[in-house]
Write an enzyme that holds these catalytic residues in place. Structure first.
Site, mmCIF file in Angstrom:
data_model
loop_
_atom_site.group_PDB
_atom_site.id
_atom_site.type_symbol
_atom_site.label_atom_id
_atom_site.label_comp_id
_atom_site.label_asym_id
_atom_site.label_seq_id
_atom_site.Cartn_x
_atom_site.Cartn_y
_atom_site.Cartn_z
ATOM 1 N N CYS A 301 0.789 -1.232 0.000
ATOM 2 C CA CYS A 301 0.000 0.000 0.000
ATOM 3 C C CYS A 301 0.829 1.295 0.000
ATOM 4 C CB CYS A 301 -1.048 -0.013 1.108
ATOM 5 S SG CYS A 301 -0.418 -0.345 2.759
ATOM 6 N N ARG A 331 10.436 -9.595 4.415
ATOM 7 C CA ARG A 331 10.494 -9.218 5.837
ATOM 8 C C ARG A 331 11.500 -10.115 6.511
ATOM 9 N NH1 ARG A 331 4.173 -7.921 7.655
ATOM 10 N NH2 ARG A 331 3.852 -6.480 5.924
ATOM 11 N N GLU A 333 12.703 -12.144 9.140
ATOM 12 C CA GLU A 333 11.938 -12.721 10.253
ATOM 13 C C GLU A 333 12.782 -13.265 11.399
ATOM 14 O OE1 GLU A 333 8.950 -12.743 11.139
ATOM 15 O OE2 GLU A 333 7.743 -12.240 9.381
ATOM 16 N N ARG A 342 5.319 -18.605 7.701
ATOM 17 C CA ARG A 342 6.095 -17.518 8.313
ATOM 18 C C ARG A 342 7.427 -17.445 7.589
ATOM 19 N NH1 ARG A 342 5.214 -14.526 13.576
ATOM 20 N NH2 ARG A 342 6.751 -12.917 13.176
ATOM 21 N N GLU A 350 -2.543 -7.049 -2.683
ATOM 22 C CA GLU A 350 -2.990 -6.024 -1.745
ATOM 23 C C GLU A 350 -3.993 -5.079 -2.379
ATOM 24 O OE1 GLU A 350 -0.339 -4.273 1.106
ATOM 25 O OE2 GLU A 350 -1.892 -2.872 1.725
ATOM 26 N N ASP A 414 -8.428 -8.845 11.914
ATOM 27 C CA ASP A 414 -7.624 -9.985 11.485
ATOM 28 C C ASP A 414 -8.532 -11.170 11.232
ATOM 29 O OD1 ASP A 414 -5.132 -8.917 11.405
ATOM 30 O OD2 ASP A 414 -4.340 -9.998 13.146
ATOM 31 N N GLU A 432 -3.040 -15.853 11.609
ATOM 32 C CA GLU A 432 -3.623 -14.705 10.923
ATOM 33 C C GLU A 432 -3.355 -14.913 9.437
ATOM 34 O OE1 GLU A 432 -1.537 -10.924 11.036
ATOM 35 O OE2 GLU A 432 -2.704 -10.580 9.228
ATOM 36 N N ASN A 435 -6.006 -9.766 6.557
ATOM 37 C CA ASN A 435 -6.466 -8.650 7.382
ATOM 38 C C ASN A 435 -7.266 -7.657 6.553
ATOM 39 O OD1 ASN A 435 -4.633 -6.855 6.138
ATOM 40 N ND2 ASN A 435 -3.090 -7.143 7.709
ATOM 41 N N CYS A 460 -6.797 -0.862 3.431
ATOM 42 C CA CYS A 460 -6.251 -1.943 2.614
ATOM 43 C C CYS A 460 -6.575 -3.279 3.254
ATOM 44 C CB CYS A 460 -4.740 -1.773 2.446
ATOM 45 S SG CYS A 460 -3.842 -1.828 3.992
ATOM 46 N N ARG A 467 -0.322 -17.634 3.106
ATOM 47 C CA ARG A 467 -1.149 -17.847 4.302
ATOM 48 C C ARG A 467 -2.456 -18.543 3.945
ATOM 49 N NH1 ARG A 467 0.484 -14.402 8.964
ATOM 50 N NH2 ARG A 467 2.735 -14.684 8.873
HETATM 51 N N1 SER Z 1 -0.599 -3.300 4.627
HETATM 52 C C1 SER Z 1 -1.117 -4.425 5.300
HETATM 53 C C2 SER Z 1 -0.122 -5.151 6.114
HETATM 54 O O1 SER Z 1 1.062 -4.900 6.007
HETATM 55 C C3 SER Z 1 -1.751 -5.385 4.352
HETATM 56 O O2 SER Z 1 -2.976 -4.916 3.966
HETATM 57 O O3 SER Z 1 -0.481 -5.983 6.879
HETATM 58 ZN ZN ZN Z 2 -1.690 -2.101 3.316
#
Ligand code: SER
Ligand code: ZN
Length: 501
Positions: A301, A331, A333, A342, A350, A414, A432, A435, A460, A467
């Site tokens: 986003c 990311r 982790e 994970r 998105e 979530d 999760e 979201n 968003c 997942r």
């Molecule tokens: N921007 C959100 C997130 O990082 C996803 O919609 O979880």
């Molecule tokens: Zn987002």
């Protein structure tokens, strides 16, 4: 909260000035402050040859350094005009800010550019860097804020995060209780990736993954009228400075370096070393790449908002419904990696929405209906929805988000699903897998995106394909025979895959 600024400085003049002249200037200046009801004044002064020493004390309305710079300008104008005396420079000899905290710190606190002395709730912040440039940039206020924030965070560390159940599905009997990642590895559908937390999907796993993507597009995005965009997944720091990710998540970013140059000459030694040693010459590499100024996408986003920065969206385009499925997220982790759920690298669709508050509230209802349709009628899984700490606060490093955040119009929901391999539905931690947020005007403000008139909000709802796959397979197994009808419409038979000897 009482706050006091105490500053002592020497103003260097081009020629000595008489006490009478200076006295008059200071009197006038102080009188002006009083008249404007500013709680600040030059408390003490003396003049020795070319040096004018002053002490300024101020309260919260204006900062002592601001008063100093202001006084310097006035003095320079008046002395120059009347006596041909110039103001050469200012040296700050001492600058101290005292303020009080709401609670005593639990651990020692430090801050760049200053020494801190904390006695109970009382803080003395003695600035170490007092150059004019430093003062002009107004760092002092942010330093005070940061000290207060650091102490508050000490109280929130380890506190339970906000979580409030909204809805839950009926119980569903899972077809097995194995970890799908482990099973896919055994069958050779999946291979550990070349670096930490990455996966290589062989045809069978890739087919399931793409089925997830098709379902998201056909069952959720198309029916609601979302349009696709394609964004870059390299995100410059400017964007994360605006969203707060740079201060919130610096330890999770995959940083991206650019070469300093393409000039082969500059790379000659590097190439020689690679050819001779067959190893990566790290020291040489440090010389040929720049420090990172960007990172790999963390969430999609921010770049979508950036693409609309400073723009006005026409009423007829509202609510704006768009999605990106191109940027791959990274990311770091560290300890938390597990299976395909994970990971350090993942694929998310998105969807982002920008519109009037009432449009987004309406859209959220429709999105939830569509999600319910997918998870109940196509996946037939056991899942639930809960209000949680909004992701945008977490990702902006706001650890002071206890139970008082979330729930309501603005916030994050979530979607969580039971993973039978983790244990029974009551006592195990659910995953999760989705979201949905309405963020209010936080990001449209940060990127200065406007409507023709009235308020504009955004939100968003990240659809993490790994997942989705993890929860579906954890409850429904790997055998298409056991998959629900609705899902088999999207994927009935797995590809043959690769026979490996
Ligand atoms: N921007 C959100 C997130 O990082 C996803 O919609 O979880
Ligand atoms: Zn987002």
């Amino acid at each position: 909260m009482g706050m006091k600024f105490h500053l002592s400085a020497t103003i260097k003049l081009s020629k000595p000035a008489s006490k009478e002249v200076i006295s008059k200037e200071i009197e006038n200046f102080n009188a002006q402050l009083t008249e404007k009801q500013v709680d600040a004044r030059i408390e003490k002064w003396d003049v020795l040859e070319n040096n004018l020493n002053i002490e300024i004390v101020s309260g919260t309305k204006r900062r002592a350094h601001d008063i100093l710079l202001n006084f310097r300008n006035i003095l320079s104008k008046n002395l120059g005009k009347k006596y041909k005396i110039g103001v050469r420079k200012i040296d700050v000899n001492f600058y101290e800010v005292t303020f009080s905290l709401e609670k005593e710190p639990l651990q020692p606190v430090t801050i760049p550019f200053a020494d801190l002395e904390i006695d109970g709730k009382n803080v003395r912040m003695i600035l170490k860097d007092t150059s004019e440039e430093f003062l002009r940039k107004n760092y002092v206020d942010r330093m005070i804020k940061r000290v207060i924030e650091k102490v508050e965070n000490q109280y929130y560390e380890g506190k339970k995060e906000f979580w409030k159940l909204i809805w839950k599905s009926e119980e569903k009997e899972p077809v097995w209780n194995k970890d799908p990642t482990e099973e896919m590895l055994k069958r050779g559908w999946l291979v550990q990736g070349p670096t930490k937390g990455k996966w290589f999907y062989r045809p069978q796993a890739a087919a399931i993954f793409r089925a997830m993507e098709r379902i998201a597009i056909e069952e959720i995005l198309k029916p609601l009228g979302f349009q696709e965009v394609i964004e870059s997944h390299i995100v410059p720091f400017e964007i994360w400075l605006r969203t707060g990710h740079l201060e919130g998540m610096p330890g999770e970013i995959y940083y991206v370096c650019e070469p300093k140059t393409r000039d082969v000459k500059e790379w000659e030694r590097f190439i020689d070393l690679v050819k001779i040693t067959r190893e990566v010459p790290e020291e040489e590499l440090k010389k040929t790449v720049s420090v990172p100024r960007a990172g790999i996408c963390y969430a999609q986003c921010p770049v979508i908002y950036w693409s609309l920065r400073g723009r006005t969206i026409a009423d007829e385009s509202l609510p704006l419904l768009i999605f990106d499925r191109t940027a791959i997220s990274g990311r770091y982790e560290s300890g938390g990696r597990h299976g395909i759920e994970r990971v350090d690298e993942f694929h998310r669709i998105e969807p982002v929405y920008i519109g009037k508050p009432e449009q987004l509230i309406e859209l959220r209802k429709k999105l939830i209906e569509r999600y319910k349709h997918v998870f109940n009628d196509i996946f037939e899984i056991e899942w639930r929805m809960a209000w949680v700490t909004p992701w945008y606060l977490q990702q902006a490093g706001k650890t002071d988000v206890g139970e008082h955040y979330g729930e309501g119009v603005i916030g994050t929901i979530d979607f969580e699903a039971w993973l039978p391999y983790r244990g029974d539905r009551k006592n195990s931690k659910w995953l999760e897998f989705q979201n949905l947020s309405i963020l209010g005007d936080k990001y449209v403000k940060a990127f200065n995106i406007k409507a023709q008139k009235g308020e504009l909000w955004s939100g968003c709802t990240g659809i993490g394909l790994e997942r989705w796959m993890a929860v579906f397979l954890a409850q429904k197994g790997l055998d298409p025979e056991n998959w629900p009808e609705g899902f088999r419409k999207y994927l009935d038979k797995l590809p043959e895959g690769i026979k490996i000897l």
